[in-house]
Enzyme design. Sequence first.
Site, PDB file in Angstrom:
ATOM      1  N   GLN A 131       0.826  -1.201   0.000  1.00 51.37           N
ATOM      2  CA  GLN A 131       0.000   0.000   0.000  1.00 51.37           C
ATOM      3  C   GLN A 131       0.864   1.255   0.000  1.00 51.37           C
ATOM      4  O   GLN A 131       1.621   1.493   0.947  1.00 51.37           O
ATOM      5  CB  GLN A 131      -0.911  -0.012   1.231  1.00 51.37           C
ATOM      6  CG  GLN A 131      -1.886   1.141   1.319  1.00 51.37           C
ATOM      7  CD  GLN A 131      -2.799   1.016   2.529  1.00 51.37           C
ATOM      8  OE1 GLN A 131      -2.361   0.663   3.613  1.00 51.37           O
ATOM      9  NE2 GLN A 131      -4.064   1.298   2.347  1.00 51.37           N
ATOM     10  N   SER A 134       0.907   6.563   2.723  1.00 51.78           N
ATOM     11  CA  SER A 134       1.559   7.546   3.590  1.00 51.78           C
ATOM     12  C   SER A 134       2.849   8.082   2.988  1.00 51.78           C
ATOM     13  O   SER A 134       3.554   7.392   2.252  1.00 51.78           O
ATOM     14  CB  SER A 134       1.861   6.917   4.955  1.00 51.78           C
ATOM     15  OG  SER A 134       0.674   6.586   5.640  1.00 51.78           O
ATOM     16  N   GLU A 251     -10.882  -1.717   5.009  1.00 51.46           N
ATOM     17  CA  GLU A 251      -9.859  -2.109   5.976  1.00 51.46           C
ATOM     18  C   GLU A 251     -10.474  -2.546   7.303  1.00 51.46           C
ATOM     19  O   GLU A 251      -9.857  -3.260   8.078  1.00 51.46           O
ATOM     20  CB  GLU A 251      -8.899  -0.937   6.206  1.00 51.46           C
ATOM     21  CG  GLU A 251      -7.637  -1.310   6.946  1.00 51.46           C
ATOM     22  CD  GLU A 251      -6.626  -0.184   6.945  1.00 51.46           C
ATOM     23  OE1 GLU A 251      -5.423  -0.465   7.077  1.00 51.46           O
ATOM     24  OE2 GLU A 251      -7.028   0.983   6.803  1.00 51.46           O
TER      25      GLU A 251
END
Length: 399
Positions: A131, A134, A251
Amino acid sequence: MDLTYSPTDEAFRAEVRAFLEDHLAGEFKGLKGLGGPGRDHEALPERLAWNRHLAREGWTAVGWPVEHGGRGLSLWQQVIFHEEYARADAPGRVNHLGEELLGPTLLAFGTPAQQARFLPPIVAVEELWAQGYSEPNAGSDLANVQTRARLSEDGSQWVLDGQKVWTSNAHFSQWLFVVARSEPGSQRHQGLSFLLVPIDQPGVEVRPIEQLTGGSEFNEVFLTDARTDADLIVGEPGRGWGVAMGLLGLERGVSTLGQVVGFARELDALIALARATGVWDDAVLRDRMLHSRVELEALRSFALRTLSLVGNGEDSAAGGGAGSIFKLAWAGWHRRLGELAMDVVGTGGLLADAAPYELSTWQRLFLFSRADTIYGGSDEVQRNILAERVLGLPREPRG
């Protein structure tokens, strides 16, 4: 809300339980309990083999539609599968990000061509995903993403430049799903795109980050003239925020019930340790452990209620706030469990089990649980979601 299971569901529970009992044996017997939170570095090749064994037996992507390789299980049967998987102490799965997050996102937002290309390798556990959300200045504040994406001169590829951090599993994955700013001059939620990027290329550098627990689940990822095909964008260019938020809503899906079962296993083990060492006789610590038990039962009931609301279309990750409330609740509970574990262990918890840095189960739990209130959306972000989107309070001032 009716939280009872039908005879059909209970028969399915027996099927799952029997499968795991029969197959977590032989070459896979030694994998029980490995690869949990803070232990992602354990037995990675062996756990990958176990995941592929599950795939061959038809036990991956259990909630996906049958036409896309899944089992098409009902919401409650998915809950049963994840609960029984946790009760069997089965090893942590290495394909979570692909199976539980990206796959359902492609089912909701992807093109038929993208679904045909990427879903089968996810089901078979042949391609693993990381992923790329961030960044150093865009963690909890994801809308501050600065990684740039532009189309090449001939329009055949996206070219990416930037840095991602806390990128789970990038060190052993083949693909990265990335949120990048594709419209120059855009700000916040506008102008972002959701791209699928191959990791094995000269423009992608992965640097593992060693954690306090000793593993390197997270990574820094540097994108320098990294490339991916122009059609590997999910959703419309510049409208990737909606796709990214849809993925984050997934999630906190049915797999969280397995997470609660795992918490119960940790609490049971801690109580057993307290009894064995005589700490159970301490009235204050005993009360804290019993209080944790009651809280955990309340967590499970709330999680089931949340899933019921989502399944009936009455709530969403942001809309009704149930997902944010649950994240706040379980993260705080698990963090307190880590602190309680250190109090039960006592001063012995101050020293590593062995040199140079071998941690005990309880030390690793304590250290990893410090991150529970940060990853997956920090406590501050969850409270802002509840305040602004659910209660309608004024937005927090931004500097």
